[in-house]
Design an enzyme around this catalytic site. Structure first.
Site, mmCIF file in Angstrom:
data_model
loop_
_atom_site.group_PDB
_atom_site.id
_atom_site.type_symbol
_atom_site.label_atom_id
_atom_site.label_comp_id
_atom_site.label_asym_id
_atom_site.label_seq_id
_atom_site.Cartn_x
_atom_site.Cartn_y
_atom_site.Cartn_z
ATOM 1 N N GLY A 155 -37.908 24.860 -3.122
ATOM 2 C CA GLY A 155 -38.011 23.639 -3.898
ATOM 3 C C GLY A 155 -38.907 23.736 -5.112
ATOM 4 N N GLU A 156 -39.890 24.663 -5.094
ATOM 5 C CA GLU A 156 -40.855 24.724 -6.190
ATOM 6 C C GLU A 156 -40.206 25.249 -7.467
ATOM 7 O OE1 GLU A 156 -43.313 25.457 -2.444
ATOM 8 O OE2 GLU A 156 -41.269 25.717 -3.146
ATOM 9 N N ALA A 157 -40.534 24.609 -8.580
ATOM 10 C CA ALA A 157 -39.897 24.920 -9.859
ATOM 11 C C ALA A 157 -40.096 26.377 -10.265
ATOM 12 C CB ALA A 157 -40.429 23.996 -10.952
ATOM 13 N N ILE A 160 -37.861 28.625 -8.202
ATOM 14 C CA ILE A 160 -36.474 28.464 -8.637
ATOM 15 C C ILE A 160 -36.245 29.211 -9.947
ATOM 16 C CG2 ILE A 160 -34.751 26.796 -9.443
ATOM 17 C CD1 ILE A 160 -36.028 24.739 -7.593
ATOM 18 N N GLU A 263 -41.789 22.035 -0.826
ATOM 19 C CA GLU A 263 -41.775 22.277 0.610
ATOM 20 C C GLU A 263 -42.855 23.288 0.957
ATOM 21 O OE1 GLU A 263 -38.022 24.012 1.708
ATOM 22 O OE2 GLU A 263 -38.049 25.364 -0.014
#
Length: 397
Positions: A155-157, A160, A263
């Protein structure tokens, strides 16, 4: 007088000596044969013992490997360390990448968690992992389907960003004439993932149309537009079939938990006797979900964030705490629910939630993510920055 004595009396002295010599030789041969039998028995026993030992070693190694996979699913770093320490895996990127890519029974969330870290070994493993994918002659949606099936996107930018950058690089290596740059591939990949969420997430009411999809991707090919027929083909592929998310990603609500805002593991204060419990938290769709394990299919609790605030809070012997509270209804229970050990879903009893992170940086990141969760699109900032870069680099008339 016996026959033997009668016969022996017929032999000469020399013949009798020869017969005695033969008897002695026969006895020696029988003794040698017996010794050989004993030696063969010893050798066979040794072979059986060795084979049994090797079989036991194989069984033990198999048990250790199975334990290593279980440890990996619970804590990826500890699992890899266990496998390396027991000489079941080499501590290098290629060996670990092949393990993550080929081994069955690994939790896709855990794979994504390991690949998303920014230590050098993890970055090298991500590169090796992506290079194990073969994207030649696949359109971008087909390649993304393959890629996103092999692990669960975190989930972390920043995580990603690294993963999608690696994907775009690999796709362009396998398909050299499709896009003018990896930036184009990167931006369009995000657009496709967002399109998938828009079209197939029941919580999204405003569905992206084909015209809007084409419009949002104008100028991303080094300042030029991509062919409309290419975008139409990608749009229809996603509309007709959503991305399949691995079933073992820790939940059944795949659209809810796909690409969360954040998360990770946190400590939560709770219970009749206030104790700290380690829980896997997922922040998405303006809700905070927590699980006992990443492999759990259903959350242990759900905290809707509507009307709540978050702040840093001091706590004895726990320096990195945050608190969720309702500023307008002090003393009242927060509207939340949890699952009891017997499976019953009950209303939460908290007037506030106290949660502890592992560091000040992690606590602050969670606070920022929670505050932004109502309106934040997890991909918006990443794509905006890359689009600006592409447009600024485009040749001017």
């Amino acid at each position: 007088m016996t026959d033997c004595q009668m016969v022996s009396s017929d032999f000469t002295a020399d013949e009798k000596m020869e017969i005695e010599s033969i008897k002695m030789h026969k006895k020696d041969l029988l003794d040698d044969i017996q010794k050989l039998k004993m030696e063969i028995d010893n050798v066979m026993a040794g072979i059986l013992s060795f084979e049994s030992g090797e079989e036991n070693k194989t069984i033990e190694k198999s048990k250790q490997f199975s334990n290593g996979k279980k440890k990996f699913n619970m804590d990826p770093k500890k699992g890899i360390n266990y496998l390396v320490e027991n000489r079941l895996l080499e501590r290098n990127a290629q060996s670990i990448a092949e393990f993550l890519y080929k081994e069955e029974g690994l939790n896709k969330t855990a794979i994504g968690e390991f690949l998303g870290e920014r230590e050098e070994l993890h970055l090298e493993t991500l590169k090796a992992f992506v290079e194990l994918h073969e994207f030649s002659d696949l359109n971008l949606v087909q390649a993304l389907r393959q890629f996103l099936w092999s692990f669960r996107l975190p989930g972390e930018a920043q995580k990603i960003d690294r993963m999608m950058e690696a994907f775009a690089t690999r796709y362009c290596e396998c398909n050299t004439h499709v896009f003018q740059s990896t930036d184009t591939c990167y931006i369009l990949s995000f657009a496709i993932i967002m399109l998938n969420t828009s079209l197939h997430n029941p919580n999204v009411k405003d569905k992206t149309t084909l015209d809007r999809f084409i419009s949002m991707n104008r100028g991303i090919n080094n300042g030029e537009d991509l062919p409309n027929d290419l975008l139409l083909k990608l749009y229809e592929s996603i509309r007709n079939e959503p991305f399949k998310i691995p079933e073992d990603d820790g939940n059944d609500l795949t659209h809810t938990f796909f690409n969360p805002d954040r998360e990770g593991w946190l400590l939560k204060l709770g219970g009749r006797v206030k104790t700290w419990k380690r829980r896997w938290f997922i922040l998405t769709d303006n809700c905070l979900y927590y699980f006992e394990f990443t492999t759990d299919k259903e959350p242990r609790g759900i905290i809707p964030l509507e009307n709540l605030c978050v702040r840093e809070v001091p706590y004895p012997r726990k320096p990195y705490c945050l608190e969720l509270y309702n500023p307008n209804s002090r003393g009242q229970k927060i509207k939340a629910c949890k699952t009891e050990t017997d499976g019953r879903v009950v209303e939460g009893k908290h007037q506030s939630y106290t949660i502890c992170a592992a560091s000040a940086e992690e606590r602050d990141s969670w606070i920022e993510a929670i505050r932004a969760s109502i309106t934040k699109d997890p991909f918006y900032d990443l794509v905006s920055v890359r689009k600006k870069k592409v447009i600024n680099q485009a040749p001017q008339d």
